[in-house]
Design a protein around this motif. Sequence first.
Motif, PDB file in Angstrom:
ATOM      1  N   MET A 114      13.075 -10.692   2.165  1.00  0.00           N
ATOM      2  CA  MET A 114      13.087  -9.256   2.489  1.00  0.00           C
ATOM      3  C   MET A 114      14.069  -8.967   3.624  1.00  0.00           C
ATOM      4  N   ARG A 151       9.153 -12.990   3.292  1.00  0.00           N
ATOM      5  CA  ARG A 151       9.668 -12.196   4.413  1.00  0.00           C
ATOM      6  C   ARG A 151      11.125 -12.562   4.716  1.00  0.00           C
ATOM      7  N   LEU A 176       9.130  -9.729  -3.312  1.00  0.00           N
ATOM      8  CA  LEU A 176       7.757  -9.824  -2.797  1.00  0.00           C
ATOM      9  C   LEU A 176       6.692  -9.739  -3.881  1.00  0.00           C
ATOM     10  N   TYR A 209      12.479  -2.484   4.923  1.00  0.00           N
ATOM     11  CA  TYR A 209      11.930  -3.852   4.784  1.00  0.00           C
ATOM     12  C   TYR A 209      10.594  -3.692   4.068  1.00  0.00           C
ATOM     13  N   GLY A 210      10.631  -3.663   2.753  1.00  0.00           N
ATOM     14  CA  GLY A 210       9.434  -3.404   1.955  1.00  0.00           C
ATOM     15  C   GLY A 210       9.850  -2.764   0.650  1.00  0.00           C
ATOM     16  N   VAL A 211       9.004  -2.910  -0.370  1.00  0.00           N
ATOM     17  CA  VAL A 211       9.331  -2.273  -1.656  1.00  0.00           C
ATOM     18  C   VAL A 211       8.955  -0.800  -1.623  1.00  0.00           C
ATOM     19  N   GLY A 212       7.898  -0.465  -0.875  1.00  0.00           N
ATOM     20  CA  GLY A 212       7.418   0.918  -0.831  1.00  0.00           C
ATOM     21  C   GLY A 212       8.261   1.743   0.123  1.00  0.00           C
ATOM     22  N   ARG A 220      -0.861   1.201  -1.401  1.00  0.00           N
ATOM     23  CA  ARG A 220      -0.855   2.001  -0.181  1.00  0.00           C
ATOM     24  C   ARG A 220      -2.224   2.656  -0.035  1.00  0.00           C
ATOM     25  N   ARG A 224      10.628  -0.404   8.316  1.00  0.00           N
ATOM     26  CA  ARG A 224       9.668  -1.203   7.560  1.00  0.00           C
ATOM     27  C   ARG A 224       8.949  -0.272   6.597  1.00  0.00           C
ATOM     28  N   GLY A 225       8.365  -0.841   5.552  1.00  0.00           N
ATOM     29  CA  GLY A 225       7.720  -0.031   4.524  1.00  0.00           C
ATOM     30  C   GLY A 225       6.718   0.956   5.085  1.00  0.00           C
ATOM     31  N   GLU A 226       5.875   0.475   5.984  1.00  0.00           N
ATOM     32  CA  GLU A 226       4.809   1.333   6.480  1.00  0.00           C
ATOM     33  C   GLU A 226       5.300   2.336   7.518  1.00  0.00           C
ATOM     34  N   HIS A 272      -2.606  -5.721   6.066  1.00  0.00           N
ATOM     35  CA  HIS A 272      -1.371  -5.372   5.344  1.00  0.00           C
ATOM     36  C   HIS A 272      -0.432  -6.594   5.309  1.00  0.00           C
TER      37      HIS A 272
HETATM   38  C1  8YV Z   1       5.306  -5.009   3.951  1.00  0.00           C
HETATM   39  C2  8YV Z   1       4.985  -3.313   2.067  1.00  0.00           C
HETATM   40  O1  8YV Z   1       4.178  -5.535   4.560  1.00  0.00           O
HETATM   41  O2  8YV Z   1       6.646  -3.849   0.549  1.00  0.00           O
HETATM   42  C3  8YV Z   1       5.968  -2.976   1.037  1.00  0.00           C
HETATM   43  O3  8YV Z   1       6.054  -1.808   0.673  1.00  0.00           O
HETATM   44  O4  8YV Z   1       4.223  -2.518   2.473  1.00  0.00           O
HETATM   45  C4  8YV Z   1       4.913  -4.701   2.574  1.00  0.00           C
HETATM   46  O5  8YV Z   1       5.571  -5.612   1.819  1.00  0.00           O
HETATM   47  C5  8YV Z   1       5.895  -4.020   4.819  1.00  0.00           C
HETATM   48  O6  8YV Z   1       6.850  -3.215   4.268  1.00  0.00           O
HETATM   49  C6  8YV Z   1       6.474  -4.760   6.019  1.00  0.00           C
HETATM   50  O7  8YV Z   1       6.682  -3.886   6.964  1.00  0.00           O
END
Ligand code: 8YV
Length: 315
Positions: A293, A290, A100, A74-77, A234, A52-54, A281
């Motif tokens: 994603m 979601r 997203l 799972y996330g853009v970051g 972030r 996941r992103g975080e 978040h």
């Molecule tokens: C999500 C995010 O909450 O896209 C990202 O970078 O931080 C968020 O969209 C996260 O990645 C889900 O885990």
Amino acid sequence: MSKVEVLQAGPYPEWDQINLDAAFQMHHYYKAADKAAFLSAHCADIRAIATRGELGADRALIEALPKLEIISVYGVGYDAVDLQAAHERNIQVTNTPDVLTSDVADLGVAMMLAQSRGMIGAESWVRDGSWQSKGLYPLKNRVHGRRAGVLGLGRIGFEVAKRLAGFDMDIAYSDIGAKDYAPDWRFIADPVALAEHADFLFVTLAASADTRHIVGREVLRALGCDGMVINISRASNIDENALLDALENNHIGSAALDVFEGEPALNPRFLKLDNVMLQPHHASGTFETRKAMGKLVFDNLVAHFAGQKLLTPVL
Ligand code: 8YV
């Protein structure tokens, strides 16, 4: 044929889990109390990380998996993925851009409106009987027609600015250069000067080592005691201690934050403040986004192991 083995770094909604479980052998790393024991039991055959992103994937995790080929975020970051470590071993990294963008922009604008108009307090005022016992709710600050600064005019910043234009706001932005797709908005290169311009400062930068604490004491001072900072990027983009000092001493008006250093744990100083709005978040947290994603995380993994082109590679 045996299924490809995937390390799962965090939980996914049931609809994604069902697809992943059907196609791959998922190892639930995030559930393991003893991570080292988990890795020594499973590391040899793991070829992918679904994260996941975080959460990302740090160097130690990448190096613990000798057969790793791909990290699907799972996330853009992807700032929490050690890209250097991935690059050194030619490991692919994918993320979930675009799907997203609009939801994240929506939440940023919603936070601005809710915080500026005191909607959370107003809701309690009705519910707890204050309306009847104390009378009229205190007046709050207007949004429309005021000045907005967007720090980072990428996909999300652009969508935020588009929405703010609908509120007749005077919009300026900072980025590494002026954008030809934003002819109607003023480019102000220096974040301090942008904050001086802004009543509402949106932080919409992709985080990296270069943007760490880009919103620090100087930017907050420039934003001033009527200004609001809204962070939907972030936590690392803001110096959290400087922000807490500014909020506690009313050197800025308020903040609306979706991200925190060390989340989901929060610096307890935040909880004592009534000039900050706190969100878990959740800017991309709609069913529609979601699902999109999760599909990208899955489709990128499937494409990679089928020898096809990745849908959304970041490397
Ligand atoms: C999500 C995010 O909450 O896209 C990202 O970078 O931080 C968020 O969209 C996260 O990645 C889900 O885990």
